[in-house]
Write an enzyme that holds these catalytic residues in place. Structure first.
Site, mmCIF file in Angstrom:
data_model
loop_
_atom_site.group_PDB
_atom_site.id
_atom_site.type_symbol
_atom_site.label_atom_id
_atom_site.label_comp_id
_atom_site.label_asym_id
_atom_site.label_seq_id
_atom_site.Cartn_x
_atom_site.Cartn_y
_atom_site.Cartn_z
ATOM 1 N N SER A 24 8.550 39.852 -6.870
ATOM 2 C CA SER A 24 7.914 39.954 -7.954
ATOM 3 C C SER A 24 7.853 38.616 -8.659
ATOM 4 C CB SER A 24 8.650 40.890 -9.041
ATOM 5 O OG SER A 24 8.358 42.133 -8.702
ATOM 6 N N LYS A 27 4.244 37.815 -9.702
ATOM 7 C CA LYS A 27 3.666 38.304 -10.962
ATOM 8 C C LYS A 27 3.463 37.206 -11.753
ATOM 9 C CE LYS A 27 5.135 43.212 -10.947
ATOM 10 N NZ LYS A 27 6.252 43.145 -9.889
ATOM 11 N N SER A 84 8.230 43.844 -15.245
ATOM 12 C CA SER A 84 7.898 43.614 -13.740
ATOM 13 C C SER A 84 7.541 45.007 -13.023
ATOM 14 C CB SER A 84 9.018 43.056 -12.884
ATOM 15 O OG SER A 84 8.704 42.605 -11.898
ATOM 16 N N LYS A 187 11.267 34.440 -14.258
ATOM 17 C CA LYS A 187 10.980 35.758 -13.616
ATOM 18 C C LYS A 187 11.772 35.870 -12.315
ATOM 19 C CE LYS A 187 8.288 39.296 -13.115
ATOM 20 N NZ LYS A 187 9.507 40.047 -12.814
#
Length: 256
Positions: A24, A27, A84, A187
């Site tokens: 992720s 993202k 997420s 993140k």
């Protein structure tokens, strides 16, 4: 990879160009392009998005969007950044480019413009695909651009919780944010193939350090490694003056 965020000076690196599954961390690019699209007037924070079946069908982590549901774009951004959510990330791509494939082309063009030489994106969420790969160096580059190109949105990554329209969501990075002085993003990422990944940023005084780890064995292991790297960063000589240049805004590919 550990860098001084303001100057871009590399403080430490180990296997930083190895191509691995980003999970992720992907993202960040989805959100970068979303912020860019808002800036260019392609879409607005209050634009109402109709959820496509491809988004609703994504596995967790997800917001719980349903095919045909209508939701404001800002809530998709919050869900993708904070929770997420894979369904929200997919819906962002469809809203901007009309399909996962078209949005992935824009992701790759933007990555190339940033100099992310070991990255290939296939989707918006980072679920495992054999051709969806990146590196610690490339994700550090992307994180640095996120901070400096869109400071007006960067605070999204430090929110412990967020209103995502249909529910309140918790930050997947909240343990790190709570545990490390000055931490404000960026993140997390996890899949079985990737392990536990994190691009982390912390600011103390006028100095900001970014540290990226791929392949942690658990959330606790990953966070401990990242905190040790950040400590190393803050303990290192600043090198260039604190007035060093932040990255210039990338002239990314046009909308497809």
């Amino acid at each position: 990879m550990v860098v001084d965020a303001k100057t871009g000076a590399v403080i430490h690196e180990e296997n930083a160009d190895t191509r691995l599954h980003p999970a992720s961390l992907t993202k960040m690019m989805t959100l970068y392009i979303a912020f860019q699209a808002i800036q260019r007037g392609e879409i607005g924070l209050d634009s109402v998005i109709t959820i496509p079946s491809a988004a609703a069908a994504q596995p967790p982590s997800k917001l719980g969007l349903r095919t045909g549901q209508k939701i404001k774009f800002r809530y998709l951004l919050r869900a993708a950044a904070v929770k997420s959510a894979n369904d929200a990330a997919t819906a962002i791509g469809f809203a901007i480019s009309g399909s996962e494939e078209a949005f992935a082309k824009r992701m790759n063009a933007t990555a190339q413009a940033m100099g992310m030489r070991n990255t290939t994106f296939v989707n918006q969420h980072g679920l495992t695909h054999p051709n969806h790969l990146s590196s610690a160096r490339d994700m550090t580059v992307l994180g640095r651009h996120m901070i400096y190109d869109f400071p007006q949105y960067y605070n999204l990554f430090s929110r412990r919780t967020a209103d995502a329209g249909i529910k309140q969501v918790n930050n997947t990075n909240r343990r790190f944010l709570a545990a490390y002085e000055g931490a404000d993003g960026i993140k997390t990422g996890f899949t079985n193939a990737a392990g536990y990944n994190l691009v982390a940023s912390a600011k103390r005084g006028d100095r900001r350090i970014i540290a990226t780890v791929f392949g942690g064995t658990s959330t606790a292991n990953r966070n401990a490694r990242v905190m040790k790297l950040l400590d190393q960063g803050f303990a290192s000589p600043a090198g260039k003056p604190a007035t060093g240049r932040a990255p210039a805004l990338v002239a990314a590919a046009p909308a497809l």
